[in-house]
Design a protein around this motif. Structure first.
Motif, PDB file in Angstrom:
ATOM      1  N   ASP A 163       0.945  -1.174   0.082  1.00  0.00           N
ATOM      2  CA  ASP A 163       0.073  -0.021   0.040  1.00  0.00           C
ATOM      3  C   ASP A 163       0.993   1.404   0.076  1.00  0.00           C
ATOM      4  O   ASP A 163       1.711   1.372   0.818  1.00  0.00           O
ATOM      5  CB  ASP A 163      -0.716   0.058   1.338  1.00  0.00           C
ATOM      6  N   GLU A 164       0.410   2.118  -0.765  1.00  0.00           N
ATOM      7  CA  GLU A 164       1.160   3.622  -0.896  1.00  0.00           C
ATOM      8  C   GLU A 164       1.235   4.252   0.430  1.00  0.00           C
ATOM      9  O   GLU A 164       2.246   4.909   0.574  1.00  0.00           O
ATOM     10  CB  GLU A 164       0.526   4.405  -2.074  1.00  0.00           C
ATOM     11  N   GLU A 165       0.360   4.016   1.182  1.00  0.00           N
ATOM     12  CA  GLU A 165       0.299   4.964   2.552  1.00  0.00           C
ATOM     13  C   GLU A 165       1.162   4.169   3.668  1.00  0.00           C
ATOM     14  O   GLU A 165       1.318   4.966   4.593  1.00  0.00           O
ATOM     15  CB  GLU A 165      -1.005   5.141   3.074  1.00  0.00           C
ATOM     16  N   TYR A 166       1.778   3.121   3.472  1.00  0.00           N
ATOM     17  CA  TYR A 166       2.434   2.266   4.277  1.00  0.00           C
ATOM     18  C   TYR A 166       3.653   2.779   4.374  1.00  0.00           C
ATOM     19  O   TYR A 166       4.413   2.700   3.355  1.00  0.00           O
ATOM     20  CB  TYR A 166       2.535   0.725   4.003  1.00  0.00           C
ATOM     21  N   ASN A 167       4.036   3.433   5.588  1.00  0.00           N
ATOM     22  CA  ASN A 167       5.195   4.139   5.525  1.00  0.00           C
ATOM     23  C   ASN A 167       6.496   3.299   6.484  1.00  0.00           C
ATOM     24  O   ASN A 167       7.447   4.092   6.879  1.00  0.00           O
ATOM     25  CB  ASN A 167       5.133   5.434   6.134  1.00  0.00           C
ATOM     26  N   THR A 168       6.079   2.107   7.035  1.00  0.00           N
ATOM     27  CA  THR A 168       7.148   1.629   7.963  1.00  0.00           C
ATOM     28  C   THR A 168       8.489   1.316   7.310  1.00  0.00           C
ATOM     29  O   THR A 168       9.505   1.843   7.837  1.00  0.00           O
ATOM     30  CB  THR A 168       6.662   0.184   8.383  1.00  0.00           C
ATOM     31  N   VAL A 169       8.679   0.962   6.006  1.00  0.00           N
ATOM     32  CA  VAL A 169       9.806   0.840   5.202  1.00  0.00           C
ATOM     33  C   VAL A 169      10.443   2.008   4.877  1.00  0.00           C
ATOM     34  O   VAL A 169      11.606   2.226   4.827  1.00  0.00           O
ATOM     35  CB  VAL A 169       9.718   0.018   4.094  1.00  0.00           C
ATOM     36  N   SER A 207      13.618  -1.460  15.021  1.00  0.00           N
ATOM     37  CA  SER A 207      13.564  -0.393  14.138  1.00  0.00           C
ATOM     38  C   SER A 207      12.081  -0.333  13.417  1.00  0.00           C
ATOM     39  O   SER A 207      11.875  -1.392  12.615  1.00  0.00           O
ATOM     40  CB  SER A 207      14.368  -0.063  13.342  1.00  0.00           C
ATOM     41  N   ASN A 208      11.176   0.385  13.979  1.00  0.00           N
ATOM     42  CA  ASN A 208       9.701   0.412  13.071  1.00  0.00           C
ATOM     43  C   ASN A 208       9.137  -1.003  12.939  1.00  0.00           C
ATOM     44  O   ASN A 208       8.477  -1.368  12.125  1.00  0.00           O
ATOM     45  CB  ASN A 208      10.009   1.076  11.977  1.00  0.00           C
ATOM     46  N   GLY A 209       9.205  -2.048  14.120  1.00  0.00           N
ATOM     47  CA  GLY A 209       8.694  -3.117  14.200  1.00  0.00           C
ATOM     48  C   GLY A 209       9.564  -4.085  13.478  1.00  0.00           C
ATOM     49  O   GLY A 209       9.386  -5.414  13.524  1.00  0.00           O
ATOM     50  N   PHE A 210      10.543  -3.802  12.809  1.00  0.00           N
ATOM     51  CA  PHE A 210      11.737  -5.080  12.427  1.00  0.00           C
ATOM     52  C   PHE A 210      12.979  -5.184  13.476  1.00  0.00           C
ATOM     53  O   PHE A 210      13.189  -4.216  13.850  1.00  0.00           O
ATOM     54  CB  PHE A 210      12.199  -4.359  11.083  1.00  0.00           C
ATOM     55  N   ILE A 211      13.032  -6.470  13.572  1.00  0.00           N
ATOM     56  CA  ILE A 211      13.951  -6.854  14.842  1.00  0.00           C
ATOM     57  C   ILE A 211      15.358  -7.455  14.106  1.00  0.00           C
ATOM     58  O   ILE A 211      15.191  -8.482  13.371  1.00  0.00           O
ATOM     59  CB  ILE A 211      13.172  -7.639  15.948  1.00  0.00           C
ATOM     60  N   CYS A 212      16.432  -7.006  14.744  1.00  0.00           N
ATOM     61  CA  CYS A 212      17.517  -7.995  14.359  1.00  0.00           C
ATOM     62  C   CYS A 212      18.121  -8.327  15.551  1.00  0.00           C
ATOM     63  O   CYS A 212      18.382  -7.691  16.646  1.00  0.00           O
ATOM     64  CB  CYS A 212      18.657  -6.854  13.640  1.00  0.00           C
ATOM     65  N   GLN A 213      18.478  -9.623  15.694  1.00  0.00           N
ATOM     66  CA  GLN A 213      19.108 -10.304  16.884  1.00  0.00           C
ATOM     67  C   GLN A 213      20.738 -10.830  16.523  1.00  0.00           C
ATOM     68  O   GLN A 213      20.888 -11.235  15.727  1.00  0.00           O
ATOM     69  CB  GLN A 213      18.264 -11.492  17.183  1.00  0.00           C
ATOM     70  N   VAL A 214      21.446 -10.104  17.579  1.00  0.00           N
ATOM     71  CA  VAL A 214      22.831 -10.339  17.350  1.00  0.00           C
ATOM     72  C   VAL A 214      23.552 -11.067  18.524  1.00  0.00           C
ATOM     73  O   VAL A 214      23.226 -10.693  19.640  1.00  0.00           O
ATOM     74  CB  VAL A 214      23.662  -8.744  17.233  1.00  0.00           C
ATOM     75  N   PRO A 215      24.333 -12.037  18.024  1.00  0.00           N
ATOM     76  CA  PRO A 215      24.991 -12.946  19.133  1.00  0.00           C
ATOM     77  C   PRO A 215      25.900 -11.886  19.747  1.00  0.00           C
ATOM     78  O   PRO A 215      26.610 -11.386  19.348  1.00  0.00           O
ATOM     79  CB  PRO A 215      25.347 -14.070  18.468  1.00  0.00           C
ATOM     80  N   THR A 216      26.119 -12.295  21.253  1.00  0.00           N
ATOM     81  CA  THR A 216      27.259 -11.608  21.968  1.00  0.00           C
ATOM     82  C   THR A 216      27.708 -12.202  22.921  1.00  0.00           C
ATOM     83  O   THR A 216      27.282 -13.405  23.448  1.00  0.00           O
ATOM     84  CB  THR A 216      26.454 -10.275  22.706  1.00  0.00           C
TER      85      THR A 216
END
Length: 315
Positions: free
Chosen positions: A146-152, A180-189
Motif C-alpha cells: 500500500d502506498e500509504e504504508y510508511n514503515t519501510v 526499528s519500526n517493528g523490524f527486529i535484528c538479533q545479534v549474538p554477543t
C-alpha cells in the motif's frame, strides 16, 4: 598464429587442442572494453540482459534450500528488470543474482511475508542507489505494498520513524536485539548483561535515533555474514563498527587503506599452481626434513663421542 610473444623475446606456442573462450560483463565499475586488436582476432558474441523468467529460474536454483515463497522470488526477479530499465536509475550499480541470494538469506525466517520482503530488498538496494526514494517506490509497486504504508520508508529516512529504535539484552538467547519500526535484528554477543548494559548506558551515541537506525542496518549485514562497506562523508562510520564489536564482545582490528593497498593484503592470495608443482614442492620439503634429521643424528653422535673422550681424560 598460435603463438604469444613474451616481453623478453620468447614465443609461447599454443598447446594441441587449446581453445580460447572469454566472458565479460560490460557496464560494471572498473571494467574496460576489449582492445580492438583482440576483438579483430576473435569471434565476439553479444548477449542481451537476462529476462525476468530467466532470473527467476536462476534464483530458484540458487535459493532452493530456503523457505522463501516462489512468488516473492519471482517478484524480486521482476524488480531487477524494472530497476535496470528505469531511466532515473540508469547509473546505479547492476542488480545481480548475488543480490537475490543475499535477499533470500535475509528472508529465511519470513517465508511469504511481503513487508519483510520489501524491507530486505530496501536494505540491500537503496544505499547502492543515487535515488533511494525511486528504488523504494518501484519496490513497493513490485511487492504490492500500500502506498500509504510508511514503515519501510524509515529505512531510508529517520524522519519516518514512528518510535525511536531501541536496543535490549536477551539473557535467554545470549544476544542483543535492536528494533526499528517493528523490524527486529538479533545479534549474538559474548557479553554478560552487566557488561552489555554498562556499555549501553555510558555510550551517548546510542541515544541518537539516527545512530541506532544506522546501527540496525549494519547489524543486519553482520548477522547475515555480508561484507559491508560504509560510504560517506566524515561522520559515524568507524564508531558504528567499533560499537558493534564492543556490544558483540568481539575484537576489531583497524586497517588503514592507502593508494598502494591490494586485495591480497586483506584476504590473502593463492598463487597459480599445478598438481605436479605441488608434489615437487612437497617432495623437496620431505627430503629437507630427512636431511635435518640426519644432521641432528650426526650432531647427537658427535656430542656423545665428546662426552666419551672427556670421561677417558678424567679417568
Amino acid at each position: 598464429s598460435g603463438t604469444i610473444p613474451l616481453p623478453k623475446g620468447q614465443n609461447v606456442h599454443m598447446a594441441p587442442g587449446f581453445w580460447f573462450a572469454g566472458c565479460q560483463t560490460v557496464g560494471f565499475a572498473g571494467r574496460k572494453p576489449l582492445a580492438k586488436a583482440l576483438q579483430d582476432r576473435i569471434c565476439v558474441v553479444e548477449f542481451q540482459d537476462l529476462t525476468a523468467d530467466e532470473l527467476k529460474y536462476i534464483a530458484l536454483n540458487r535459493t532452493q534450500h530456503t523457505d522463501v515463497d516462489d512468488d516473492l522470488i519471482a517478484a524480486f526477479s521482476k524488480l531487477q528488470v524494472e530497476l535496470r530499465n528505469n531511466q532515473k536509475l540508469k547509473n546505479d550499480p547492476t542488480v545481480t543474482v548475488r543480490e537475490v541470494c543475499r535477499w533470500a538469506k535475509r528472508m529465511e525466517s519470513h517465508g511469504s511475508d511481503r513487508i519483510h520482503a520489501l524491507e530486505a530488498a530496501t536494505h540491500i538496494l537503496c544505499d547502492r542507489s543515487a535515488d533511494p526514494q525511486e528504488v523504494l517506490a518501484v519496490s513497493k509497486d513490485i511487492f504490492e505494498i500500500d502506498e500509504e504504508y510508511n514503515t519501510v520508508e524509515a529505512i531510508v529516512d529517520v524522519g519516518n520513524l514512528s518510535d525511536p529504535p531501541s536496543i535490549a539484552y536477551d539473557e535467554d538467547e545470549k544476544s542483543f536485539t535492536i528494533s526499528s519500526n517493528g523490524f527486529i535484528c538479533q545479534v549474538p554477543t559474548l557479553l554478560k548483561r552487566a557488561e552489555f548494559e554498562s556499555i549501553v548506558h555510558s555510550s551517548e551515541c546510542l541515544t541518537s535515533p539516527q545512530f541506532l537506525l544506522d546501527f540496525y542496518r549494519i547489524c543486519q549485514c553482520y548477522v547475515h555474514e555480508e561484507p559491508v562497506l560504509l560510504v560517506g562523508e566524515t561522520s559515524r562510520k568507524s564508531l558504528l563498527v567499533d560499537m558493534l564489536a564492543k556490544l558483540a564482545g568481539r575484537p576489531v582490528e583497524p586497517y588503514y587503506l592507502g593508494a598502494d593497498t591490494s586485495s591480497e593484503e586483506l584476504i590473502g592470495r593463492v598463487l597459480p599452481t599445478t598438481l605436479q608443482s605441488s608434489c615437487t614442492y612437497i617432495s623437496k620439503l620431505v627430503w629437507r626434513c630427512v636431511d635435518l634429521l640426519k644432521l641432528q643424528r650426526i650432531g647427537t653422535e658427535a656430542i656423545n663421542n665428546l662426552e666419551s673422550i672427556a670421561d677417558v681424560v678424567e679417568s
